[in-house]
Design an enzyme around this catalytic site. Structure first.
Site, PDB file in Angstrom:
ATOM      1  N   LYS B 178       2.576   6.347   0.960  1.00 41.57           N
ATOM      2  CA  LYS B 178       2.908   4.974   1.327  1.00 41.57           C
ATOM      3  C   LYS B 178       2.412   4.030   0.233  1.00 41.57           C
ATOM      4  O   LYS B 178       1.457   4.340  -0.479  1.00 41.57           O
ATOM      5  CB  LYS B 178       2.348   4.591   2.695  1.00 41.57           C
ATOM      6  CG  LYS B 178       0.887   4.672   2.907  1.00 41.57           C
ATOM      7  CD  LYS B 178       0.068   3.410   2.783  1.00 41.57           C
ATOM      8  CE  LYS B 178       0.812   2.121   2.940  1.00 41.57           C
ATOM      9  NZ  LYS B 178      -0.076   0.994   2.518  1.00 41.57           N
ATOM     10  N   THR B 189      -3.446   0.369  -2.880  1.00 39.93           N
ATOM     11  CA  THR B 189      -3.304   0.640  -1.433  1.00 39.93           C
ATOM     12  C   THR B 189      -2.200   1.603  -1.315  1.00 39.93           C
ATOM     13  O   THR B 189      -1.065   1.256  -1.075  1.00 39.93           O
ATOM     14  CB  THR B 189      -2.924  -0.528  -0.544  1.00 39.93           C
ATOM     15  OG1 THR B 189      -3.916  -1.509  -0.647  1.00 39.93           O
ATOM     16  CG2 THR B 189      -2.886  -0.132   0.929  1.00 39.93           C
ATOM     17  N   GLU B 275       6.171  -4.286  -3.133  1.00 35.90           N
ATOM     18  CA  GLU B 275       6.442  -5.491  -2.345  1.00 35.90           C
ATOM     19  C   GLU B 275       7.332  -6.455  -3.125  1.00 35.90           C
ATOM     20  O   GLU B 275       6.983  -6.911  -4.205  1.00 35.90           O
ATOM     21  CB  GLU B 275       5.135  -6.175  -1.955  1.00 35.90           C
ATOM     22  CG  GLU B 275       4.466  -5.458  -0.782  1.00 35.90           C
ATOM     23  CD  GLU B 275       3.110  -6.026  -0.430  1.00 35.90           C
ATOM     24  OE1 GLU B 275       2.566  -6.803  -1.225  1.00 35.90           O
ATOM     25  OE2 GLU B 275       2.593  -5.677   0.644  1.00 35.90           O
TER      26      GLU B 275
END
Lengths: 406, 406
Positions: B178, B189, B275
């Site tokens: 992820k 992350t 993102e």
């Protein structure tokens, strides 16, 4: 120290002007700063391995010349990545200015800012220098014309001036600067020019400038990109007629305080006008092991895209701040951290001893909606303090930089 | 090596599942990956000084345990900056999973991702583990459920699987990962989980993982922020029944090629889903002094906000690329640089020997309008090569991150 109106002509014996010579489509794009008499001078330059031609020219002057008389600055073209021709063009620019002003090329510092990789239009530069030199003036307005002519995507001109009493005489320090993208610790697309009528020798001035950079320009960041052209130049012409200033002079502290103030204000003004900036952010770290650690932590926070977008969204996202401190490479004890946000609407503590507090989200939002926000990170590792300045990351930043060359 | 359908259950003896237990409002937020038999295992973790509780737990297991049997992952809550209670919660999570699966807590690796600074809702975690364990399966679909449950702002699940022949037997490697913010060299992350039925001892596996990280996850960047929770875990259960793999094994190269492929594809998939990412960018540096230099240069380019916004705007802004190489801190000779952009629409050279070429802007725009763009920087300093992957910086990135916690 007294804050006064003005810019580079606030110091006795300096004149300036700024004109449009056609490097840009319409706006002013060429400035001169000239001293009546020869000046001690100092410079600080980009750490980028790729240096624009004028940076190399100026570094040579700093290394080899004892005095200079003038600075010529053009905007609209950075004269970077222009190979040998670029250096010849810088040399020619200094030569033209020297012959117009009655001094040697080696007494003229040169700065360029703007588009990279395009040859300098030397015919326009020549016309510009001639035109500009005709109306050099020592007035407040003349300094303003110069400050306008060095701008690129800046939305306002940046000037500051102060006076300080040395041996009972008034000494002036005036400055102008431009931003406003590629602004990052270690000098960015940032030009800053300081004049003073203080009496200092070249070595003292260079040492003082070196130590000032660390706490001012190197503590600001707009986007983390360090440019090819960053330059800070200081000219000191001694026309205040004091004895020579040095660390042993009784008024040294007063002078350095004023000197630092001018650099700090110019640096802060640059980030206030950062590309797309909607908010002015100050990050202060106290209680770190030492000053270098505090500065490293503060810089890491001010540079984080995630922190910057959180401030854009007025989001009290303390986790991103702690995270950015964590990856800074600086040592600290996160379990001792207190974190506060302050603006004109008040102060709120969001972290105590490394753990989030249940805080009033409504109050936090109110504080973070303001245009100027101070983040205070309080550690218990020592007495080191450091402050960094930056701005939020906005849609407008993306718009400006997604469409710059076109 | 053969690319096959599937994820973490592609390897023999592994089952998985993913469920919604209420940490997030609606979506799946808890996953289990379980091996029939005990596994050799290896882990690589965030370099952030601020480490989430599960990172500390897993690091302890890597240091002190010889084998594990399962991984439990929750999304929606990072269990970071949660002080001592956070660690107790991680330990309890492992204990609950262990008792449900019939093993010790010390045989269960734990990962968390999501919001920082909020205590883990242990009642939901317990329910989730119990629910999830009831429908563990070895099917393609079960792996997919797990891959979905570990997502945060990811817009799609990320899986890859390959098979490779070792001693004439089929060995499988499957993985899921992820992203998708806080993605930056040095682990971000980012969670990545690899299963394999290969037969390796723990030390060999850890060494192999260590060398794989450098060229894969550490060469991707979405926004330059390194998170508190980054983790890559590999479980090897040996169920392919080959002899033990090591560098002296005749099929070692085939195995490591397959192993690298899985990590590389997962890393690239993470940046494809960065993102706000609209474009997938590859920056390849060749002819550098050595590999480390090439990687440093490539990383500096892929991390630059100004480069990223230029790609967002389909602007052939080679000056920003050269500038980012210049401030990377790596040594190179800019006057020998050739620079090319390539996409499915063709290739264009924009810099030759450090100087811009007059190129067809229309063709350049056409190439840069594509969704996948390769930038090739060719130096003449040596034989070092390095590749980094990233994405453009868009309005959407600002929107997502200006409004994350709310």
């Amino acid at each position: 120290m007294q804050i006064i109106e003005g810019g580079v002509t606030a110091s006795v014996g300096f004149s300036a002007n700024g004109v449009a010579c056609g490097i840009k489509k319409r706006k002013k794009d060429l400035a001169l700063v000239v001293s009546e008499v020869s000046c001690a001078f100092a410079g600080s330059f980009t750490t980028n391995l790729v240096k624009a031609a004028p940076v190399i020219w100026d570094q040579n002057l700093v290394a080899n010349q004892s005095q200079v008389k003038a600075i010529v600055i053009n905007s609209g073209n950075a004269n970077a990545c222009t190979a040998e021709q670029g250096y010849k063009d810088t040399e020619a620019t200094a030569g033209i200015a020297g012959s117009v002003l009655g001094c040697k090329a080696q007494e003229v510092l040169v700065c360029s800012t703007g588009v990279i990789g395009v040859p300098l239009p030397m015919d326009k530069i020549k016309e510009g220098i001639e035109l500009c030199s005709k109306e050099l003036g020592a007035s407040r307005e003349s300094a303003g014309e110069a400050a306008l002519a060095i701008c690129t995507t800046d939305t306002f001109k940046k000037e500051v001036a102060v006076s300080v009493q040395i041996e009972g005489k008034t000494v002036h320090i005036g400055g102008m600067a431009k931003g406003s993208g590629m602004i990052h610790p270690n000098m960015a697309t940032m030009l800053s020019f300081i004049t003073t009528d203080a009496n200092l020798d070249k070595v003292t001035l260079q040492t003082l400038l070196g130590s000032s950079i660390t706490d001012t320009y190197n503590m600001i960041s707009v986007d983390g990109d360090t440019s090819t052209n960053d330059t800070v130049l200081v000219l000191a012409n001694g026309m205040s007629k004091t004895t020579s200033l040095s660390p042993s002079h009784p008024d040294w502290e007063a002078f350095t305080e004023a000197f630092m103030y001018v650099h700090t204000e110019l640096a802060k003004t640059i980030v206030r006008d950062g590309e797309g900036a909607g908010k002015f952010l100050e990050v202060k770290v106290v209680g770190a092991k030492d000053k270098a650690t505090a500065q490293k932590l503060a810089r890491s926070v001010i540079t984080s895209n995630l922190v910057k977008t959180a401030f854009f969204g007025s989001d009290a996202n303390w986790g991103r701040i702690l995270c950015a401190m964590g990856y800074s490479g600086a040592a600290f004890d996160p379990s001792q951290l207190n974190l506060y946000f302050t603006s004109s609407k008040g102060t709120i503590q969001v972290v105590e001893n490394g753990v989030p507090l249940a805080f009033d989200e409504h109050l936090a939002k109110g504080i973070l909606m303001e245009k100027e926000i101070i983040t205070l990170a309080q550690l218990k590792d020592g007495k080191g303090e450091g402050t960094a300045w930056g701005c939020d990351l906005s849609y407008e930043y993306v718009r400006i930089n997604g469409d710059y060359r076109s």
